[in-house]
Design an enzyme around this catalytic site. Structure first.
Site, PDB file in Angstrom:
ATOM      1  N   ARG A   1      62.359  37.474-108.762  1.00 24.04           N
ATOM      2  CA  ARG A   1      63.568  37.944-109.436  1.00 24.04           C
ATOM      3  C   ARG A   1      63.305  39.392-109.876  1.00 24.04           C
ATOM      4  O   ARG A   1      62.202  39.706-110.328  1.00 24.04           O
ATOM      5  CB  ARG A   1      63.766  37.049-110.665  1.00 24.04           C
TER       6      ARG A   1
ATOM      7  N   HIS B   1      52.156  41.670-104.201  1.00 20.91           N
ATOM      8  CA  HIS B   1      53.069  41.429-103.074  1.00 20.91           C
ATOM      9  C   HIS B   1      52.250  41.286-101.793  1.00 20.91           C
ATOM     10  O   HIS B   1      51.327  42.063-101.557  1.00 20.91           O
ATOM     11  CB  HIS B   1      54.065  42.592-102.966  1.00 20.91           C
TER      12      HIS B   1
HETATM   13  C1  GAR Z   1      52.345  35.408-103.453  1.00 24.23           C
HETATM   14  O1  GAR Z   1      51.963  35.593-102.112  1.00 24.23           O
HETATM   15  C2  GAR Z   1      52.906  36.698-104.028  1.00 24.23           C
HETATM   16  O2  GAR Z   1      52.276  37.834-103.520  1.00 24.23           O
HETATM   17  C3  GAR Z   1      54.346  36.634-103.563  1.00 24.23           C
HETATM   18  O3  GAR Z   1      54.696  35.280-103.800  1.00 24.23           O
HETATM   19  C4  GAR Z   1      53.547  34.466-103.545  1.00 24.23           C
HETATM   20  C5  GAR Z   1      53.400  33.478-104.683  1.00 24.23           C
HETATM   21  O4  GAR Z   1      52.384  32.548-104.404  1.00 24.23           O
HETATM   22  N1  GAR Z   1      55.166  37.553-104.277  1.00 24.23           N
HETATM   23  C6  GAR Z   1      56.184  38.224-103.718  1.00 24.23           C
HETATM   24  O5  GAR Z   1      56.544  38.051-102.572  1.00 24.23           O
HETATM   25  C7  GAR Z   1      56.866  39.225-104.642  1.00 24.23           C
HETATM   26  N2  GAR Z   1      57.840  39.986-103.942  1.00 24.23           N
HETATM   27  P1  GAR Z   1      51.813  31.627-105.561  1.00 24.23           P
HETATM   28  O6  GAR Z   1      53.012  30.979-106.225  1.00 24.23           O
HETATM   29  O7  GAR Z   1      50.966  30.613-104.831  1.00 24.23           O
HETATM   30  O8  GAR Z   1      51.035  32.491-106.501  1.00 24.23           O
END
Ligand code: GAR
EC number: 2.1.2.2
Length: 190
Positions: A94, A112
């Protein structure tokens, strides 16, 4: 040694980054203390992981508020209550709005799964595979009003494994867990 940084972890998904951060805090590998976990997805697995370690959890439904500002003001009250100093986004899907950006200027960090500015937004690993890139990676950056656009603090390249999203994601997650800890330690020790 300086006192530990008080951090709020924001997450929307499975919470593997939350778990890695929590473990690093507990082991003394990360010079911080998680004072609260904030999620916009009350049913997300991160809530389960947070419960298992007895973390304080705030799970507001954004839709239950009249505006994004009202949603963030409710979160801000919780953050003030526990004295959170840094907001650590760990899969929080978000955009951060003006209320939190103003209250936590230069103190909101995101991770990211790509080498930004390539592949911002959702499913960055899927985007990278669809584009046929051979190398992707992980970025840790300061958060601004844009989508994955703030000042880059650290990056690490990851080879795409067999053109496969799942295999590549496994390596990316392992890299995320280390790179986030190392980057946060540099910030918190200043
Ligand atoms: C992670 O890979 C993070 O880098 C990404 O969501 C995933 C969450 O994994 N974030 C994004 O894409 C932000 N734009 P997790 O819930 O296992 O930590």
């Amino acid at each position: 040694m300086n006192r530990k940084a008080k951090i709020a972890v924001f997450a929307s998904g499975s919470g593997s980054n939350f778990e890695a951060i929590e473990e690093a805090c507990r082991n003394g590998d990360l010079h911080a203390e998680i004072v609260i976990v904030v999620t916009d997805q009350p049913a997300a697995f991160v809530v389960e992981r947070a419960r298992q370690v007895d973390a304080r959890i705030v799970a507001f439904q954004p839709k239950a508020f009249q505006s994004k500002n009202a949603y963030e003001e409710a979160i801000l009250r919780e953050l003030n209550d526990v004295g959170a100093e840094w907001l650590v986004l760990a899969g929080y899907m978000r955009l951060i709005g003006p209320v939190l950006l103003t209250a936590y200027q230069s103190h909101i960090i995101n991770i990211h799964p790509s080498l930004l500015p390539a592949f911002p937004g959702k499913d960055a690993i899927g985007q990278a595979i669809a584009h046929g890139v051979k190398v992707t990676g992980v970025t840790v950056h300061l958060v601004d009003a844009g989508m994955d656009t703030g000042l880059i603090l650290a990056q690490q390249a990851v080879d795409v494994v067999d053109g496969d999203a799942e295999k590549t994601a496994e390596v990316i997650h392992a890299v995320e867990h280390e790179l986030y800890k190392d980057t946060l330690n540099v910030l918190f020790r200043r």
